[in-house]
Design an enzyme around this catalytic site. Structure first.
Site, PDB file in Angstrom:
ATOM      1  N   SER A 194      -7.509   3.975  -4.513  1.00  0.00           N
ATOM      2  CA  SER A 194      -7.542   5.063  -5.034  1.00  0.00           C
ATOM      3  C   SER A 194      -7.443   4.751  -6.632  1.00  0.00           C
ATOM      4  CB  SER A 194      -6.302   6.012  -4.718  1.00  0.00           C
ATOM      5  OG  SER A 194      -5.140   5.290  -4.810  1.00  0.00           O
ATOM      6  N   THR A 203      -6.278   0.531  -8.330  1.00  0.00           N
ATOM      7  CA  THR A 203      -7.171  -0.461  -7.879  1.00  0.00           C
ATOM      8  C   THR A 203      -8.787  -0.117  -8.026  1.00  0.00           C
ATOM      9  OG1 THR A 203      -5.825  -1.425  -5.972  1.00  0.00           O
ATOM     10  CG2 THR A 203      -8.427  -1.528  -5.917  1.00  0.00           C
ATOM     11  N   ASP A 255       7.188  14.370  -1.469  1.00  0.00           N
ATOM     12  CA  ASP A 255       6.246  13.725  -0.568  1.00  0.00           C
ATOM     13  C   ASP A 255       7.190  13.169   0.528  1.00  0.00           C
ATOM     14  OD1 ASP A 255       3.940  12.945   0.685  1.00  0.00           O
ATOM     15  OD2 ASP A 255       3.582  11.234  -0.596  1.00  0.00           O
ATOM     16  N   SER A 263      -0.304  10.963   5.717  1.00  0.00           N
ATOM     17  CA  SER A 263      -1.567  11.156   4.878  1.00  0.00           C
ATOM     18  C   SER A 263      -1.900   9.791   4.874  1.00  0.00           C
ATOM     19  CB  SER A 263      -0.616  11.570   3.384  1.00  0.00           C
ATOM     20  OG  SER A 263      -1.358  11.557   2.441  1.00  0.00           O
ATOM     21  N   LYS A 287       8.739   3.499  -4.447  1.00  0.00           N
ATOM     22  CA  LYS A 287       9.315   4.546  -3.615  1.00  0.00           C
ATOM     23  C   LYS A 287      10.480   3.891  -2.640  1.00  0.00           C
ATOM     24  CE  LYS A 287       4.788   6.804  -3.548  1.00  0.00           C
ATOM     25  NZ  LYS A 287       3.555   6.854  -2.941  1.00  0.00           N
TER      26      LYS A 287
END
Lengths: 539, 539
Positions: A194, A203, A255, A263, A287
């Site tokens: 992404s 990246t 999230d 996801s 995270k």
């Protein structure tokens, strides 16, 4: 009811149209009710009601809503009351602690995809679908349902390998190295990455500096068949509903784990992944704050994989400082390609890339994957595969790392005392690199000249800021001054480079395989074919 | 930034203002960001951005927002960027499965109360605060925090009794009877009821037909001191934040159990309740489908009460048909007052009122509460207390049930066959009564002429619809035709009247008390003072 469409420039989140009070009364529509609008095509929207903004017999629609209904300003549209979607019952059931079945989850996903649910309702679902209120079977239904909202690819080969990083650690430039090593052994690894959302460089941001990353489903298939691997950018072809969910979540910064898992996995399901390694960076800014959380996340991912028929392994990795020394698109591309050219380089980059590639090779049946990965890198075989992929993605066939030149406006930041680098603050490094213009200014970023454990003398340069113009360089320097990106103290700290994987968390099947191998090694022949895993040809 | 306030008539939910794109750019405000607007006072709002709706240097505000900022159309206001409230971190933590402490919950409640959180964010909190994702200590923090957003009353006496029905059963007209019985024994019971939200008639709707129900905190205190009880209408004085939460929840039809409990209990905390009986109607149309759910809800309420220092008992009650035979404001008032006048009446009404009052009397130290309650009703003592309260709430001192005359436009609905009434569908009965105009047309409603278990002959009237005009009567008759409010079949069904409490769920202390009484009854003197409960004088 026939109304005239009028374009509105009101920037709102979610599908919202504005109608006149009299029209609403006639249609029986109250505030927060929904209407279905039909022009050349149909779409559902929530209604705001007004007298003054809009005369009777007209409807104000934002541009994306006009596009969805295939109408232009001034076109007639047919507007009818749209009852509350049935899927809200299922959301309500989830909020009340119920367990959803496949049909219920499908209806929610399909209503999100169709724009029939407001962002408020999506948030209701996401928030209720939290770690204490959903089980893995529901997450698996959600994953498959999300995958079903876009294209699914059958590459025609099996197994299909992939790896995924949860993110949060800057400078993590291992993707092209891992893909090149793994693909050079004939394994199939259609890696989609992404772009940056809040980081200094994703990246796809740095790969984009030396070859194309946008690829439709057909070219992806072709490229994977030809080269085994790609370094492409994930796009709206796969599990597109994820974007709508994230659009609702992002302003709140939420999230929850089950949604994050669905996801991630939905894109893997869409690509037909059979073997997945998840990199779980642990530490400040990532995270995952601690090993306990990392392991529990890994367990959930592995178990979810089992339900989905995907063999998942996880590796908890260091995230207490950037990976390697370069942060920013061109800087990261240069460091990455240099490692491939030289077959060596920054110990963290080499170790992380070869450890990750090694586990993937082992998932494919190789005995000592990391050694094979290192050998593949050192022998130049990885670089050879890398150049094949670059060329097939329209990159320069003569690409050299030295061709990549970072921003020429530079400023070094110096140590204010003599001592050892005690820590590097990822968040500050990212903020400074973004201040310098990364990732949109490709040459902007940071070069770390020292890392944790290094001894530095007072006045010695700690890191260098690159920018493409003086104003942004000044902004970045200012940002560096107001933060504490690196701490230098007297305490001797050992360098931790080169042990990037803190803990490998294999799936049950992999544990069995490891045990099986040990037994074989003790008792049997030196070469073994592991028939109980999908093996691939190792050239 | 100085802007000119302009009044907007845009009907939106939650605080939303519209600003010009240029002003937003200058202020650094993006879509879904917040601004703080200061006129005579300050308020926070989410921003919608537009060019066409609003010229530069102006801000469009809905009327309630103008009121909150104390400005009029054309007034200057000062607008500044308002960062994301800290409490969103706590909401995020809850969504991610974390446990919130007192400070975190206080900050969420205070930001909801202050209008600093959007409805989307409130929904995120409510949805995450579900039964599997929150514990009773958090619910207790939430309860106290909600109570703290409004007035809290110290009646200066203890114990303070109260009862509460979860609702969902039509015709539940017991409140004035229960309050009169309990208060006639010198007990303090400041009962606040509500008006109908979606039902055909709330308690305050029918009480309002014969006396005032609106009462500020001071008059409430005075009335309770004088008469022991009131039949008042709950208002914004107590735990007002509940209204904002419900406003966000209602369009989605959600009300997760922990939130429902906090909402109920916050009003009791505000009133200083020490002893609470919760009526949990079970059956079709109510919030509780089965005994298991009812008991688990009761357990949670009792345990929450323990944390809050409130002695809670619960009673799961019948909700499979309306209580009594009247539905609609005047009809219910008449049936209720008739029971008080005659000391008897519909067996369901008498049984439910006396059972509930009986449990409250036992919570106050009486041995056989139900017998005492029945005796109080039959002797006329309850009616005497009722009239005292009515007069103190400005009702007619000569009030008689026969003074209350329901709507004169009537139509009977007849049985299409001979047999036994098998069931009465609450939802249909409510829909028909509302079709006839209830609760806003005071005389509108339904009189049930038969109830479950009754034998009826073909052509015999099953129920009578009352309306205040022919059009609404016709609409109600139409509604009755398209539904199946009553089913008559051959099967003999026993009438279940007069056993309204399906299960009493006493708290642990109450169980101890019951055991203690049994032991005393077997071994000791006939009169006992139960020193381990707060006792009240029983006259």
């Amino acid at each position: 009811m026939k109304l005239t469409a009028r374009e509105s420039d009101l920037a709102v989140s979610g599908p919202i149209v504005i109608m006149n009070r009299d029209d609403c009364l006639e249609l029986g529509v109250g505030p927060t009710d929904r209407v279905c609008i039909t022009g050349g095509s149909s779409a559902v929207s929530t209604v705001l009601i007004s007298d003054s903004f809009i005369p009777k017999d007209t409807i104000l629609m934002p541009p994306d809503m006009m596009a969805k209904c295939s109408v232009w300003d001034g076109d007639p549209v047919d507007v009818v009351y749209y009852p509350m979607p049935e899927s809200i019952r299922s959301i309500r059931k989830k909020i009340n602690g119920g367990v959803l079945d496949k049909e219920e989850i499908d209806s929610i996903v399909s209503d999100i995809m169709g724009g029939n649910l407001s962002e408020k309702e999506i948030i209701g679902f996401v928030s209720a679908f939290n770690v204490n209120n959903s089980d893995l079977v529901e997450v698996a239904y959600l994953t498959r349902s999300m995958a079903g909202t876009g294209k699914t690819i059958d590459l025609g080969v099996k197994p299909v390998f992939d790896f995924h990083s949860l993110g949060g650690v800057p400078g993590n430039k291992i993707t092209p190295i891992v893909v090149s090593i793994v693909a050079s052994h004939g394994m199939c690894i259609p890696k989609l990455s992404s772009r940056s959302v809040s980081s200094a460089c994703g990246t796809s941001d740095f790969v984009d500096t030396f070859c194309d990353v946008e690829m439709d489903a057909d070219s992806l298939k072709e490229a994977v068949r030809k080269n085994g691997g790609v370094f492409a950018c994930g796009n709206e072809d796969y599990a597109p509903v994820g974007r709508l969910i994230i659009a609702a979540e992002r302003p709140m910064g939420i999230d929850p784990r089950p949604m994050m898992m669905a996801s991630i996995m939905s894109k893997k399901v869409a690509l037909g992944t059979t073997h997945l390694l998840v990199d779980i960076p642990m530490g400040a800014g990532s995270k995952i704050p601690d090993m306990e959380t990392g392991e529990s996340f890994a367990r959930d991912l592995i178990d979810l994989g089992t339900i989905l028929g995907i063999h998942v392994e996880c590796a908890v990795t260091r995230a207490d400082q950037p990976v390697g020394s370069a942060i920013g698109p061109i800087l990261e591309a240069r460091e990455c390609i240099r490692v491939l050219e030289e077959g060596d380089g920054d110990p963290d980059v080499v170790d992380k890339a070869c450890s990750v590639a090694g586990i993937l090779l082992e998932m494919g049946g190789v005995d000592d994957g990391k050694s094979l990965a290192l050998e593949t890198l050192r022998s130049g075989k990885a670089h050879e595969k890398f150049m094949e992929i670059v060329k097939s993605q329209n990159g320069d066939p003569g690409l050299r790392s030295d061709d990549l030149v970072p921003g020429k406006f530079v400023k070094d930041v110096h140590a204010k005392r003599t001592g050892y680098v005690q820590f590097i603050d990822n968040a500050s490094i990212v903020a400074i690199a973004k201040g310098a213009g990364a990732p949109s200014d490709l040459g902007a970023g940071i070069e770390l000249l020292h890392k944790v454990g290094d001894h530095v003398d007072v006045g010695e340069a700690l890191f260098r800021i690159h920018a493409e113009n003086q104003a942004k360089l000044d902004r970045a320097v200012e940002s560096a001054r107001s933060r504490r990106p690196m701490a230098v103290q007297d305490i001797l700290k050992e360098r931790t480079c080169g042990e990037m994987i803190l803990k490998r968390i294999p799936s049950k099947e992999m544990l069995d395989l490891i045990r099986f191998r040990r037994r074989i090694r003790r008792t049997g022949p030196s070469t073994v074919i592991y028939v109980h895993l999908n093996t691939v040809s190792i050239t």
